[in-house]
Enzyme design. Structure first.
Site, PDB file in Angstrom:
ATOM      1  N   CYS A 199       0.238 -21.326   8.954  1.00  0.00           N
ATOM      2  CA  CYS A 199       1.179 -20.876   7.952  1.00  0.00           C
ATOM      3  C   CYS A 199       1.039 -19.466   7.874  1.00  0.00           C
ATOM      4  O   CYS A 199       1.957 -18.786   7.604  1.00  0.00           O
ATOM      5  CB  CYS A 199       1.009 -21.674   6.799  1.00  0.00           C
ATOM      6  SG  CYS A 199       1.583 -23.439   6.785  1.00  0.00           S
ATOM      7  N   ASN A 251       4.062 -31.114   1.815  1.00  0.00           N
ATOM      8  CA  ASN A 251       3.523 -31.372   3.227  1.00  0.00           C
ATOM      9  C   ASN A 251       4.089 -32.855   3.586  1.00  0.00           C
ATOM     10  O   ASN A 251       4.289 -33.743   2.750  1.00  0.00           O
ATOM     11  CB  ASN A 251       1.928 -31.288   3.236  1.00  0.00           C
ATOM     12  CG  ASN A 251       1.260 -32.457   2.344  1.00  0.00           C
ATOM     13  OD1 ASN A 251       1.833 -32.442   1.117  1.00  0.00           O
ATOM     14  ND2 ASN A 251       0.277 -32.861   2.646  1.00  0.00           N
ATOM     15  N   ILE A 252       4.224 -32.766   4.818  1.00  0.00           N
ATOM     16  CA  ILE A 252       4.890 -34.108   5.512  1.00  0.00           C
ATOM     17  C   ILE A 252       4.017 -34.444   6.877  1.00  0.00           C
ATOM     18  O   ILE A 252       4.003 -33.683   7.658  1.00  0.00           O
ATOM     19  CB  ILE A 252       6.484 -33.979   5.899  1.00  0.00           C
ATOM     20  CG1 ILE A 252       7.082 -33.354   4.704  1.00  0.00           C
ATOM     21  CG2 ILE A 252       6.912 -35.187   6.543  1.00  0.00           C
ATOM     22  CD1 ILE A 252       8.406 -32.837   5.075  1.00  0.00           C
ATOM     23  N   GLU A 253       3.285 -35.708   6.729  1.00  0.00           N
ATOM     24  CA  GLU A 253       2.497 -36.118   7.768  1.00  0.00           C
ATOM     25  C   GLU A 253       3.014 -36.989   8.594  1.00  0.00           C
ATOM     26  O   GLU A 253       4.046 -37.668   8.195  1.00  0.00           O
ATOM     27  CB  GLU A 253       1.096 -36.571   7.388  1.00  0.00           C
ATOM     28  CG  GLU A 253       0.267 -35.552   6.463  1.00  0.00           C
ATOM     29  CD  GLU A 253      -0.863 -36.189   5.933  1.00  0.00           C
ATOM     30  OE1 GLU A 253      -1.096 -37.468   5.824  1.00  0.00           O
ATOM     31  OE2 GLU A 253      -1.786 -35.335   5.292  1.00  0.00           O
ATOM     32  N   GLU A 261       4.145 -25.105   2.916  1.00  0.00           N
ATOM     33  CA  GLU A 261       4.627 -23.886   3.046  1.00  0.00           C
ATOM     34  C   GLU A 261       5.806 -23.561   4.215  1.00  0.00           C
ATOM     35  O   GLU A 261       6.649 -23.035   3.861  1.00  0.00           O
ATOM     36  CB  GLU A 261       3.527 -22.826   3.429  1.00  0.00           C
ATOM     37  CG  GLU A 261       2.526 -22.677   2.595  1.00  0.00           C
ATOM     38  CD  GLU A 261       1.152 -23.626   2.810  1.00  0.00           C
ATOM     39  OE1 GLU A 261       1.573 -24.861   3.241  1.00  0.00           O
ATOM     40  OE2 GLU A 261      -0.062 -23.207   2.726  1.00  0.00           O
ATOM     41  N   CYS A 280       3.417 -28.322   6.967  1.00  0.00           N
ATOM     42  CA  CYS A 280       2.492 -27.936   5.725  1.00  0.00           C
ATOM     43  C   CYS A 280       3.932 -27.766   4.673  1.00  0.00           C
ATOM     44  O   CYS A 280       4.977 -27.533   5.004  1.00  0.00           O
ATOM     45  CB  CYS A 280       1.832 -26.722   6.001  1.00  0.00           C
ATOM     46  SG  CYS A 280       0.432 -26.791   6.944  1.00  0.00           S
ATOM     47  N   CYS A 326      -2.986 -22.481   5.801  1.00  0.00           N
ATOM     48  CA  CYS A 326      -3.930 -22.719   6.888  1.00  0.00           C
ATOM     49  C   CYS A 326      -3.248 -21.428   7.913  1.00  0.00           C
ATOM     50  O   CYS A 326      -2.575 -20.706   7.431  1.00  0.00           O
ATOM     51  CB  CYS A 326      -3.543 -24.091   7.726  1.00  0.00           C
ATOM     52  SG  CYS A 326      -1.796 -24.127   8.299  1.00  0.00           S
TER      53      CYS A 326
HETATM   54 ZN    ZN Z   1      -0.255 -24.790   6.702  1.00  0.00          ZN
END
Ligand code: ZN
Length: 130
Positions: free
Chosen positions: A93, A42-44, A54, A52, A90
């Site tokens: 995804c 994940n990369i915010e 995935e 995410c 989520c």
């Molecule tokens: Zn996701």
């Protein structure tokens, strides 16, 4: 059937997560039918446009021309903690994944050293389709 090496790839991918806001680290291993494995995390960011793990892995694979996928392993936990409980993909995804996989595709969730396996139809039984 999940490949055991994919579990380690997913766990290691967590180390690359960029999650200064949620402090939640997700690592995945996406296996193609040709045997190649793409990792993802994940990369915010400050906005809401983070991605995410995935979708990171799928974007890496798809951008390299991959189109046939066998499985994905998802391993997640708060930063600094060992993954214990399964972490469901989520909704975004799930819909994204459904575009690219068939009914045999395995979605494997790491849970206390075991992998719980699901199909996309189990996680998204009524996917949006045009
Ligand atoms: Zn996701």
């Amino acid at each position: 059937m999940v490949h055991s090496e994919d579990i380690e790839i997913a766990k290691n991918a967590r180390n690359n997560a960029y999650s200064p806001y949620s402090k939640f680290c997700v690592g995945v291993a996406l296996r193609c039918k040709n045997g190649k494995v793409y990792s993802g995390c994940n990369i915010e960011n400050h906005g809401i446009q983070g991605i995410c793990g995935e979708r990171t892995a799928f974007a890496k694979a798809l951008s390299e021309g991959e189109r046939e996928f066998e499985s994905i392993i998802i391993c997640a936990a708060p930063k600094g903690e060992e993954p214990t409980n399964e972490c469901m993909p989520c909704g975004y995804c799930r819909q994204f994944i459904s575009e690219f996989v068939d009914k045999d595709f395995i979605i494997g969730l790491y849970d206390n050293g075991n992998i719980k396996e699901y199909t996309i139809d189990e996680l998204l039984p009524h996917a949006f389709k045009l």
